[in-house]
Structures are given as C-alpha cells and as structure tokens.
Scaffold this active site. Structure first.
Site, PDB file in Angstrom:
ATOM      1  N   LYS A  46      37.108  -1.060  38.022  1.00 49.68           N
ATOM      2  CA  LYS A  46      38.190  -1.665  37.234  1.00 49.68           C
ATOM      3  C   LYS A  46      37.733  -2.532  36.060  1.00 49.68           C
ATOM      4  O   LYS A  46      38.525  -2.809  35.148  1.00 49.68           O
ATOM      5  CB  LYS A  46      39.077  -2.536  38.138  1.00 49.68           C
ATOM      6  CG  LYS A  46      39.956  -1.745  39.057  1.00 49.68           C
ATOM      7  CD  LYS A  46      41.055  -1.048  38.279  1.00 49.68           C
ATOM      8  CE  LYS A  46      41.681   0.064  39.085  1.00 49.68           C
ATOM      9  NZ  LYS A  46      41.913   1.293  38.346  1.00 49.68           N
ATOM     10  N   PRO A 106      32.465  -3.975  41.581  1.00 47.57           N
ATOM     11  CA  PRO A 106      32.592  -2.675  40.923  1.00 47.57           C
ATOM     12  C   PRO A 106      33.181  -1.546  41.778  1.00 47.57           C
ATOM     13  O   PRO A 106      33.434  -0.460  41.267  1.00 47.57           O
ATOM     14  CB  PRO A 106      31.144  -2.344  40.514  1.00 47.57           C
ATOM     15  CG  PRO A 106      30.280  -3.184  41.378  1.00 47.57           C
ATOM     16  CD  PRO A 106      31.061  -4.401  41.736  1.00 47.57           C
ATOM     17  N   TYR A 109      32.416   8.023  47.701  1.00 49.11           N
ATOM     18  CA  TYR A 109      32.359   6.648  48.207  1.00 49.11           C
ATOM     19  C   TYR A 109      32.137   6.741  49.711  1.00 49.11           C
ATOM     20  O   TYR A 109      32.990   7.271  50.420  1.00 49.11           O
ATOM     21  CB  TYR A 109      33.669   5.902  47.934  1.00 49.11           C
ATOM     22  CG  TYR A 109      33.911   5.553  46.472  1.00 49.11           C
ATOM     23  CD1 TYR A 109      34.403   6.493  45.571  1.00 49.11           C
ATOM     24  CD2 TYR A 109      33.657   4.274  46.000  1.00 49.11           C
ATOM     25  CE1 TYR A 109      34.627   6.161  44.237  1.00 49.11           C
ATOM     26  CE2 TYR A 109      33.888   3.922  44.669  1.00 49.11           C
ATOM     27  CZ  TYR A 109      34.365   4.868  43.796  1.00 49.11           C
ATOM     28  OH  TYR A 109      34.585   4.536  42.474  1.00 49.11           O
ATOM     29  N   HIS A 122      37.951  13.983  35.906  1.00 48.81           N
ATOM     30  CA  HIS A 122      37.857  14.070  37.364  1.00 48.81           C
ATOM     31  C   HIS A 122      39.244  13.915  37.978  1.00 48.81           C
ATOM     32  O   HIS A 122      39.943  12.956  37.704  1.00 48.81           O
ATOM     33  CB  HIS A 122      36.921  12.992  37.914  1.00 48.81           C
ATOM     34  CG  HIS A 122      35.482  13.404  37.867  1.00 48.81           C
ATOM     35  ND1 HIS A 122      34.526  12.859  38.681  1.00 48.81           N
ATOM     36  CD2 HIS A 122      34.857  14.323  37.099  1.00 48.81           C
ATOM     37  CE1 HIS A 122      33.355  13.433  38.420  1.00 48.81           C
ATOM     38  NE2 HIS A 122      33.529  14.318  37.457  1.00 48.81           N
ATOM     39  N   TYR A 132      43.624   3.525  41.641  1.00 44.10           N
ATOM     40  CA  TYR A 132      42.341   3.956  41.069  1.00 44.10           C
ATOM     41  C   TYR A 132      42.533   4.513  39.656  1.00 44.10           C
ATOM     42  O   TYR A 132      41.759   4.208  38.750  1.00 44.10           O
ATOM     43  CB  TYR A 132      41.690   5.005  41.970  1.00 44.10           C
ATOM     44  CG  TYR A 132      40.228   5.270  41.666  1.00 44.10           C
ATOM     45  CD1 TYR A 132      39.226   4.597  42.363  1.00 44.10           C
ATOM     46  CD2 TYR A 132      39.847   6.195  40.689  1.00 44.10           C
ATOM     47  CE1 TYR A 132      37.877   4.828  42.090  1.00 44.10           C
ATOM     48  CE2 TYR A 132      38.507   6.431  40.406  1.00 44.10           C
ATOM     49  CZ  TYR A 132      37.528   5.752  41.115  1.00 44.10           C
ATOM     50  OH  TYR A 132      36.201   5.977  40.836  1.00 44.10           O
TER      51      TYR A 132
HETATM   52  P1  RFL Z   1      30.396  -7.452  28.578  1.00 45.08           P
HETATM   53  O1  RFL Z   1      30.201  -6.000  28.643  1.00 45.08           O
HETATM   54  O2  RFL Z   1      29.620  -8.318  29.506  1.00 45.08           O
HETATM   55  O3  RFL Z   1      30.109  -7.882  27.078  1.00 45.08           O
HETATM   56  C1  RFL Z   1      29.984  -9.223  26.684  1.00 45.08           C
HETATM   57  C2  RFL Z   1      29.101  -9.263  25.455  1.00 45.08           C
HETATM   58  O4  RFL Z   1      29.024 -10.608  24.981  1.00 45.08           O
HETATM   59  C3  RFL Z   1      27.680 -10.869  24.635  1.00 45.08           C
HETATM   60  N1  RFL Z   1      27.505 -12.332  24.679  1.00 45.08           N
HETATM   61  C4  RFL Z   1      27.436 -13.109  23.586  1.00 45.08           C
HETATM   62  N2  RFL Z   1      27.489 -12.815  22.274  1.00 45.08           N
HETATM   63  C5  RFL Z   1      27.377 -13.845  21.395  1.00 45.08           C
HETATM   64  N3  RFL Z   1      27.209 -15.139  21.783  1.00 45.08           N
HETATM   65  C6  RFL Z   1      27.145 -15.478  23.087  1.00 45.08           C
HETATM   66  N4  RFL Z   1      26.985 -16.729  23.456  1.00 45.08           N
HETATM   67  C7  RFL Z   1      27.266 -14.440  24.051  1.00 45.08           C
HETATM   68  N5  RFL Z   1      27.245 -14.400  25.411  1.00 45.08           N
HETATM   69  C8  RFL Z   1      27.407 -13.126  25.766  1.00 45.08           C
HETATM   70  C9  RFL Z   1      26.874 -10.104  25.643  1.00 45.08           C
HETATM   71  O5  RFL Z   1      25.550  -9.872  25.204  1.00 45.08           O
HETATM   72  C10 RFL Z   1      27.697  -8.837  25.751  1.00 45.08           C
HETATM   73  O6  RFL Z   1      27.288  -7.863  24.805  1.00 45.08           O
HETATM   74  O7  RFL Z   1      31.928  -7.871  28.784  1.00 45.08           O
HETATM   75  P2  RFL Z   1      33.274  -7.059  28.386  1.00 45.08           P
HETATM   76  O8  RFL Z   1      33.231  -6.575  26.980  1.00 45.08           O
HETATM   77  O9  RFL Z   1      34.367  -7.937  28.827  1.00 45.08           O
HETATM   78  O10 RFL Z   1      33.246  -5.748  29.277  1.00 45.08           O
HETATM   79  C11 RFL Z   1      33.356  -5.821  30.673  1.00 45.08           C
HETATM   80  C12 RFL Z   1      32.578  -4.673  31.313  1.00 45.08           C
HETATM   81  O11 RFL Z   1      31.268  -4.637  30.792  1.00 45.08           O
HETATM   82  C13 RFL Z   1      32.501  -4.800  32.835  1.00 45.08           C
HETATM   83  O12 RFL Z   1      33.736  -5.273  33.351  1.00 45.08           O
HETATM   84  C14 RFL Z   1      32.191  -3.452  33.503  1.00 45.08           C
HETATM   85  O13 RFL Z   1      30.913  -3.012  33.171  1.00 45.08           O
HETATM   86  C15 RFL Z   1      32.319  -3.574  35.009  1.00 45.08           C
HETATM   87  N6  RFL Z   1      31.910  -2.350  35.710  1.00 45.08           N
HETATM   88  C16 RFL Z   1      32.757  -1.258  35.798  1.00 45.08           C
HETATM   89  N7  RFL Z   1      33.947  -1.265  35.192  1.00 45.08           N
HETATM   90  C17 RFL Z   1      34.752  -0.166  35.223  1.00 45.08           C
HETATM   91  O14 RFL Z   1      35.862  -0.199  34.684  1.00 45.08           O
HETATM   92  N8  RFL Z   1      34.386   0.994  35.852  1.00 45.08           N
HETATM   93  C18 RFL Z   1      33.192   1.084  36.478  1.00 45.08           C
HETATM   94  O15 RFL Z   1      32.889   2.174  36.986  1.00 45.08           O
HETATM   95  C19 RFL Z   1      32.337  -0.074  36.494  1.00 45.08           C
HETATM   96  N9  RFL Z   1      31.146  -0.018  37.096  1.00 45.08           N
HETATM   97  C20 RFL Z   1      30.647  -2.275  36.292  1.00 45.08           C
HETATM   98  C21 RFL Z   1      30.287  -1.077  36.997  1.00 45.08           C
HETATM   99  C22 RFL Z   1      29.744  -3.309  36.181  1.00 45.08           C
HETATM  100  C23 RFL Z   1      28.508  -3.190  36.763  1.00 45.08           C
HETATM  101  N10 RFL Z   1      27.643  -4.275  36.588  1.00 45.08           N
HETATM  102  C24 RFL Z   1      26.300  -4.139  36.179  1.00 45.08           C
HETATM  103  C25 RFL Z   1      28.191  -5.621  36.540  1.00 45.08           C
HETATM  104  C26 RFL Z   1      29.071  -0.960  37.593  1.00 45.08           C
HETATM  105  C27 RFL Z   1      28.174  -2.019  37.511  1.00 45.08           C
HETATM  106  C28 RFL Z   1      26.866  -1.836  38.239  1.00 45.08           C
HETATM  107  C1  PHB Z   2      29.418   4.292  37.881  1.00 41.37           C
HETATM  108  O1  PHB Z   2      29.380   5.509  37.636  1.00 41.37           O
HETATM  109  O2  PHB Z   2      28.593   3.505  37.396  1.00 41.37           O
HETATM  110  C2  PHB Z   2      30.459   3.752  38.785  1.00 41.37           C
HETATM  111  C3  PHB Z   2      31.465   4.592  39.227  1.00 41.37           C
HETATM  112  C4  PHB Z   2      32.428   4.103  40.092  1.00 41.37           C
HETATM  113  C5  PHB Z   2      32.389   2.789  40.506  1.00 41.37           C
HETATM  114  C6  PHB Z   2      31.389   1.944  40.051  1.00 41.37           C
HETATM  115  C7  PHB Z   2      30.406   2.433  39.187  1.00 41.37           C
HETATM  116  O3  PHB Z   2      33.339   2.326  41.374  1.00 41.37           O
END
Ligand code: RFL
Ligand code: PHB
Length: 394
Positions: free
Chosen positions: A297, A293, A201, A72, A385
């Site tokens: 990042k 989110p 957005y 993109h 971004y």
């Molecule tokens: P995670 O993915 O939470 O993984 C942590 C893992 O640890 C496990 N765990 C354990 N395992 C063993 N023993 C324990 N005691 C444990 N406790 C926990 C968990 O089960 C899990 O598997 O952390 P990690 O690896 O640091 O990754 C971070 C990302 O997942 C997170 O920052 C992103 O998803 C945030 N995020 C976004 N980030 C982006 O860069 N671009 C995006 O577009 C974006 N969109 C989002 C997002 C997060 C969202 N939510 C649901 C918070 C959109 C959403 C809606």
């Molecule tokens: C997504 O596709 O889940 C998504 C994209 C951009 C964002 C957050 C989530 O800023």
C-alpha cells in the site's frame, strides 16, 4: 530562489506531485537529498493499484508502464502446503493490479521533468522548513556545498519517513500513532525467472515468505527474519533453502533459483502523523504515514495523497479557493487508515510473531481457511488489495 510550491523529496510522492502541478500550470521546485542514480536504483515497491496506474496514464507517465508492466488478476495464498488463488476481477467488478517497480515509476517521472526543463535539484538537502504557519514559508537547503533558501507559497513535505518536513509541525499540534513489529523482511533480487506467474504470499511456522517479480527474468523475494538481522549473515544458499521450505507445496511446484544481485533488510512499522497539514506545509506519502509492506500500500497511498494535494493546491493558487486545502488532511487520512487496517490485517495474518502461542497459529489458519472457503472474505481481501478508485480520476 522563489517558487510557488517547494517540494521536498523526489520519491514517487514528490515526483508525481511535480508532474501534476506542472500539468496544472503551478510552478514548483523539487529538492532531493540524494543523487539521481541512487533515487533511480533504490529497490522498493512493485505493485500498482488500478487507480495508481490510471493516475500515471492520465499524467502522461504511463507509456512504458503500459508496455513493460504486467497486469496481474490475482494473488496466491499458500499455507500448510496448499495453494489458494484470489481472483481480483471476478471479486471486484473487474479491477486488477499492475506489476511495475517503483524504480521504473521514478525513472519515468524524472525523465519527463528534465525533458520539460523543470527544476529538479539532486543532492539538494532540505535542512528545515521555516514559517509554515505564515504566508511566506521557506525551505532552507544545502546544494553543492552552499546553503540557500527557497521562498514559496506552499511547502509539500514529500521527504519520506526520515525527512525534515514533519518536524516543522509544532509538537503540541502533532499526534502520532505507531506500531513496530518484532520482525523484518530480508528482500532479495535474483536473476531468475519468476517461479509463479502471480505473487505468492506464504504463511509458514518458520515465518512468512513472499514471491514477487520485476520482469520475466528477474524475481523479487522476501523472507521474514528477526528484526535487526544483518543481510550479510545469510548465504545465498541459505536464502534459497529457506524460501524452498516456506513455499513448499504438496503438488510438485518448484522454486527457480538464480544469482542473487541485491539484498536488504526492511523493518516493519505502522505509523501515522496527524494532521497532514500545518499552515502552508502539507505532508504527503511516507513523510506522513508508513505501512508494513505486506499489503503493498505505501506507494499507492503516496499517489493518492498527491492527487488530492495537486487538486487542492491548484484551486488555491489559481482561484484563491482554499476549501480543498482545508479538507486535505481529513480527506487523505480516511484512505490512510483503511490502508493501515489492511496492511496490519495482512501482516498479522501471515507472519509468525516470536511470542506466538499454538492458539495464535490455529487462529491464523482459521483466518486463512475463511478466505479460502468464503467468497465474501476473499472479496474483502481483493477489494482492499486492488484499492478503492480515486475521486475524479478517469
Ligand atoms: P520516499 O520514496 O521515501 O521518498 C522520499 C524522498 O525524499 C528524499 N529526502 C529528502 N530530500 C531532500 N531533503 C531532505 N531532507 C530529505 N529527506 C529525504 C529521499 O531521499 C527520498 O528520495 O517517500 P514517498 O515518495 O512518500 O514514497 C513512498 C514509497 O517509497 C513507499 O511507501 C513504498 O516504497 C512502500 N512499499 C510498497 N508500497 C507499495 O505501494 N507497494 C509495494 O509493493 C511496496 N513494497 C515498500 C515495498 C517499501 C519497502 N521498503 C524498503 C520500505 C517493499 C519494501 C521492501
Ligand atoms: C514487491 O514486489 O516488492 C512487493 C510486492 C508485494 C508486496 C510487497 C513488495 O506486498
């Protein structure tokens, strides 16, 4: 059980760290609390910075991303029925982002680790990190109903915001910085082709909306909702009607509807734990910091942390050189705070605060107008971004 690096958590941070350490001939064991299917299905991020995509390629985990991911070159900002495109390559000297879901990144990394016959234990819950300040740290964990101990030289706490690793830093040595926002995101996955070829957005008086996608046939959509909202309290038709209102334009653009296949509500929070290291315990990803989110990042920061960490652990293990480990926390926190700044800026630019005054609404519009009309303001957004390059990544 014994290994060199005990990795807690098989999210993107833990899985990529394991891949990078394996490539550098450093032994590690990954402990993951959930089962494989759960980890592979958990809907989250969708946007990979250019540096993140480059790291995955360099780690040999980019083949499917290059086939199925979508490049993109911009995003659209939408407000007052008007549309403004922010073009990334022309504003950043050629950078873009890749749309490739976190679920797919995790699937690819899990498949590689299992193919290589390297230890990755699902349903293995870390209970505590012990002896972090000694030369012989340990992780106590429960696997298949039995308690066990993993002895190691280093512990990588990649266990997300709700994990146990952070708790091993003595309270007197921890500093935390936090902001909870008084709203949340209702996110849905729909079997509907994307209604636009780039992310949209949208700022609206009724609240923020985001149009994203997972593939040419699957849309990912978000609505700002009050914190504590029960996802079941919205009918499918109400969700589509609200998206229609918040995304409406004056030029006949239409939202494509389809069956909603998944939904969830995500609270919005900024959080940083300093330092990211305590003795032989290193925190990475959401275990150390959370961003709302809106700036896309979180996953990218997790990747930047573990690239820095893998290099530091490799130098310490193979060459006895701990300089990079000593610098780990400060190196990561520079980037973390820039991401916190950007995520906060995007969040407050686009969401309706429940106590917003008419003045606040005008100011949001003025900030958006500035981006729409001033190249320098657009360039700042595009630069943040698409993300800064990572040191030493080709
Ligand atoms: P995670 O993915 O939470 O993984 C942590 C893992 O640890 C496990 N765990 C354990 N395992 C063993 N023993 C324990 N005691 C444990 N406790 C926990 C968990 O089960 C899990 O598997 O952390 P990690 O690896 O640091 O990754 C971070 C990302 O997942 C997170 O920052 C992103 O998803 C945030 N995020 C976004 N980030 C982006 O860069 N671009 C995006 O577009 C974006 N969109 C989002 C997002 C997060 C969202 N939510 C649901 C918070 C959109 C959403 C809606
Ligand atoms: C997504 O596709 O889940 C998504 C994209 C951009 C964002 C957050 C989530 O800023």
């Amino acid at each position: 059980m014994r290994t060199t690096v005990a990795i807690i958590g098989a999210g993107p941070a833990g899985l990529l760290l394991a891949r990078l350490l394996h490539g550098a001939d450093v032994d590690c064991v990954v402990l993951e609390r959930r089962d494989r299917a759960y980890v592979e299905r958990r809907q989250r991020a969708g946007i990979l910075e250019q540096a993140t995509a480059d790291v995955l390629r360099a780690a040999g985990a980019g083949a499917r991303m290059d086939r199925e991911g979508l490049r993109h070159d911009g995003i659209e900002l939408r407000y007052d029925g008007r549309r403004h495109r922010v073009d990334f390559p022309s504003l950043t000297g050629g950078r873009s982002v890749t749309v490739y879901a976190q679920t797919e990144v995790c699937k690819d990394l899990i498949a590689l680790r299992l193919r290589d016959g390297q230890p990755l234990l699902f349903e293995a819950e870390a209970l505590a990190v012990e002896g972090a300040a000694t030369d012989r740290p340990r992780v106590r964990f429960r696997h298949q109903g039995r308690e066990d101990v993993l002895e190691c030289a280093y512990v990588a706490g990649c266990d997300g915001f709700w994990g146990v690793a952070r708790a091993a830093v003595p309270p007197g040595l921890s500093r935390t910085y936090e902001r909870a926002y008084p709203y949340a995101w209702l996110g849905v996955l729909a079997d509907a082709p994307p209604s636009h070829d780039e992310l949209v957005y949208a700022r609206h008086d009724r609240g923020f909306a985001l149009l994203s996608l997972r593939s040419p046939t699957v849309s990912r959509l978000y609505l700002q909702v009050p914190e504590g909202t029960d996802p079941a309290s919205w009918s499918d038709a109400e969700i589509w009607d609200e998206l229609d209102r918040r995304l409406e334009t004056g030029d006949g653009w239409r939202l494509k509807r389809g069956p909603i296949t998944a939904r969830s509500v995500t609270p919005m929070r900024s959080f940083v734990h300093e330092p990211m290291r305590h003795g032989r315990l290193l925190l990475a990803g959401d275990a150390a910091h959370i961003v709302p989110p809106t700036g896309a990042k979180g996953l990218n920061l997790a990747v930047a942390d573990v690239v820095t960490l893998a290099r530091a652990l490799t130098a310490a293990v193979h060459r006895g050189d701990s300089a990079l480990l000593d610098a780990y926390s400060a190196t990561c926190l520079d980037r973390v705070w820039q991401a916190e700044r950007f995520a906060h800026t995007m969040t407050t630019l686009l969401h309706r605060h429940p106590e917003a005054t008419p003045f606040d609404g005008r100011l949001q519009r003025a900030r958006l107008d500035r981006i729409a009309t001033c190249r320098a303001a657009r360039a700042e957004l595009a630069d943040a971004y698409t993300g800064a390059p990572l040191d030493g990544v080709p």
